[in-house]
Design an enzyme around this catalytic site. Structure first.
Site, PDB file in Angstrom:
ATOM      1  N   LYS A  24       0.820  -1.208   0.000  1.00 61.06           N
ATOM      2  CA  LYS A  24       0.000   0.000   0.000  1.00 61.06           C
ATOM      3  C   LYS A  24       0.860   1.267   0.000  1.00 61.06           C
ATOM      4  O   LYS A  24       0.631   2.189  -0.769  1.00 61.06           O
ATOM      5  CB  LYS A  24      -0.898  -0.005   1.241  1.00 61.06           C
ATOM      6  N   ASN A  25       1.870   1.313   0.885  1.00 67.35           N
ATOM      7  CA  ASN A  25       2.647   2.543   1.018  1.00 67.35           C
ATOM      8  C   ASN A  25       3.525   2.803  -0.201  1.00 67.35           C
ATOM      9  O   ASN A  25       3.881   3.939  -0.474  1.00 67.35           O
ATOM     10  CB  ASN A  25       3.481   2.520   2.303  1.00 67.35           C
ATOM     11  N   ASP A 123      -5.924   8.826   9.289  1.00 68.18           N
ATOM     12  CA  ASP A 123      -5.870   8.073  10.540  1.00 68.18           C
ATOM     13  C   ASP A 123      -5.941   8.938  11.788  1.00 68.18           C
ATOM     14  O   ASP A 123      -5.528  10.077  11.790  1.00 68.18           O
ATOM     15  CB  ASP A 123      -4.517   7.356  10.634  1.00 68.18           C
TER      16      ASP A 123
END
Length: 436
Positions: A24-25, A123
């Site tokens: 993902k990153n 987040d």
């Protein structure tokens, strides 16, 4: 989407093989980099997750042709980018929802001389500062105005100029953003205290294959000699090391026998070693990690007998994204460990849910927690809980799968943001998970 939850019945031993998704990153950086060229760029092993799909959608809205050949492969061409769209309310609404959208600023600034960056959301894990990005762009010669009305940084430049800079923190996204801007800047840029995560090495590799001139890849000192244009390329993303670590912890907690396939072992750094310190056995078979059934696992102490301390640190240290997984896995180990989360303020606040489930954890302060392993003498018990951020969400899912009885995990779109079809993939191993 937002009202869905997982209903988990714990206690099953899982068995089988699982393939980690693309990282993902890495994806958010790599997909932003397609804006640096007007030629076609093919990207493979894309994780099919909310954060990444939103970014691809955003690029499409900006006029980038996106052809999703399969769920994990996409061909991009940014030959007709609509810079006007960036001033529209639609762009603000969409980019504001997506933390990764900050990554398009570097490429846009370098190629088109302007960019808009939303103040970060996402987040609930403490401050996510953009200072590194904005200051880096300023040093390359960009001017910025912060607009209080729309919460956006407006950046512009008549042409970026290479320079020397020492970053105040080795921010992964900050380094990536500055690197993408610098490859098209005039002259030489030197970035010291650069992040050197595998994701950044991958981005550098991709940029080099597009014709960028970068040296020092894998170190914290990057030297970039600007070029005028970049060409298209093909790039395959690494497997997600956070998922791999999550599956190691899951196997140990649930006493399962699991093979994690194609893990990209040479890119995992210290991760397997940290799980070994918790007493988890694993075998490397080619590029796979095999985790055997283990009755119990015992946390090692330091050589002088003192209590093990596991803390996060910028690469090649241990990634903060896996500390919550290590913490949850330690709850059923034999022995004690101090978990020290240095890099983010409120990443440990999910431990109250684990305490409710019966775990023995002393939360010392927002950064430190001591876990006293239950050594399986008491099982965790299922409860209803909510997921505060992506990584804590999966930690709670792992806890629920090892617990007695039924757990309900709410707010699971936080999990979907980072893990593709996680329920289906775990059900295939024998987990009892229902999406409700």
């Amino acid at each position: 989407m937002s009202s869905s939850a997982f209903e988990v019945r714990g206690g099953n031993r899982l068995k089988g093989e699982i393939i980690p998704q693309g990282a993902k990153n890495e994806a958010l950086q790599i997909i932003s980099a397609v804006l640096l060229t007007s030629e076609k760029v093919t990207i493979k092993n894309i994780p099919d997750i909310v954060d990444v799909n939103l970014l691809i959608e955003l690029l499409g809205d900006m006029g980038v042709t996106t052809e999703r050949v399969s769920r994990d492969t996409c061909i991009f061409q940014a030959d007709k980018v609509d810079m006007e769209y960036l001033q529209s309310p639609e762009f603000r609404k969409k980019s504001g929802k997506l933390r990764g959208s900050v990554m398009i600023a570097g490429p846009l600034l370098a190629r088109f001389g302007q960019a808009y960056v939303p103040k970060p959301g996402g987040d609930k894990i403490g401050r996510r500062r953009l200072d590194t990005h904005i200051i880096g762009f300023e040093k390359l010669g960009a001017k910025f105005v912060y607009d209080n009305d729309d919460n956006y940084f407006h950046l512009q430049t008549d042409g970026l100029q290479g320079t020397y800079m020492l970053l105040d923190e080795p921010s992964v996204t900050g380094t990536a953003n500055i690197l993408m801007a610098a490859v098209l800047a005039k002259g030489q840029t030197i970035i010291y205290n650069a992040a050197c995560e595998p994701y950044l090495q991958q981005l550098s590799k991709m940029l080099i294959s597009m014709g960028a001139r970068i040296s020092g890849v894998g170190s914290n000192l990057l030297t970039i000699d600007g070029v005028n244009t970049l060409k298209g390329c093909e790039h395959r993303m690494l497997p997600d090391m956070i998922e791999i670590g999550s599956f190691i912890g899951l196997a140990a907690m649930t006493q399962s026998e699991i093979t994690i396939k194609n893990v990209g072992l040479q890119h995992l750094g210290i991760i397997p070693e940290k799980f070994r310190q918790l007493g988890i056995q694993m075998e490397f078979r080619g590029d796979d990690i095999f985790i055997p059934f283990q009755e119990k696992y015992e946390i090692q102490t330091f050589l002088d007998g003192s209590i093990l301390n596991i803390s996060d640190h910028p690469w090649p240290g241990f990634t903060p994204d896996l500390l919550s997984i290590v913490l949850v896995t330690a709850t059923q180990a034999q022995g004690s460990v101090m978990i020290h989360q240095k890099m983010f303020e409120s990443r440990l606040f999910f431990v109250d849910k684990l305490i409710d489930m019966g775990a023995q954890i002393v939360l010392c302060d927002p950064h430190r927690a001591v876990v006293i392993g239950l050594a399986r003498q008491h099982k965790l018990r299922g409860i209803t809980m909510s997921s505060p951020d992506i990584r804590a969400g999966v930690s709670l899912l792992i806890a629920a799968l090892s617990a007695e009885g039924k757990s309900t995990i709410q707010n699971i779109d936080q999990i979907d943001r980072g893990y593709q079809y996680i329920d289906q993939r775990l059900i295939a191993l024998g987990a009892d998970i229902k999406r409700i």
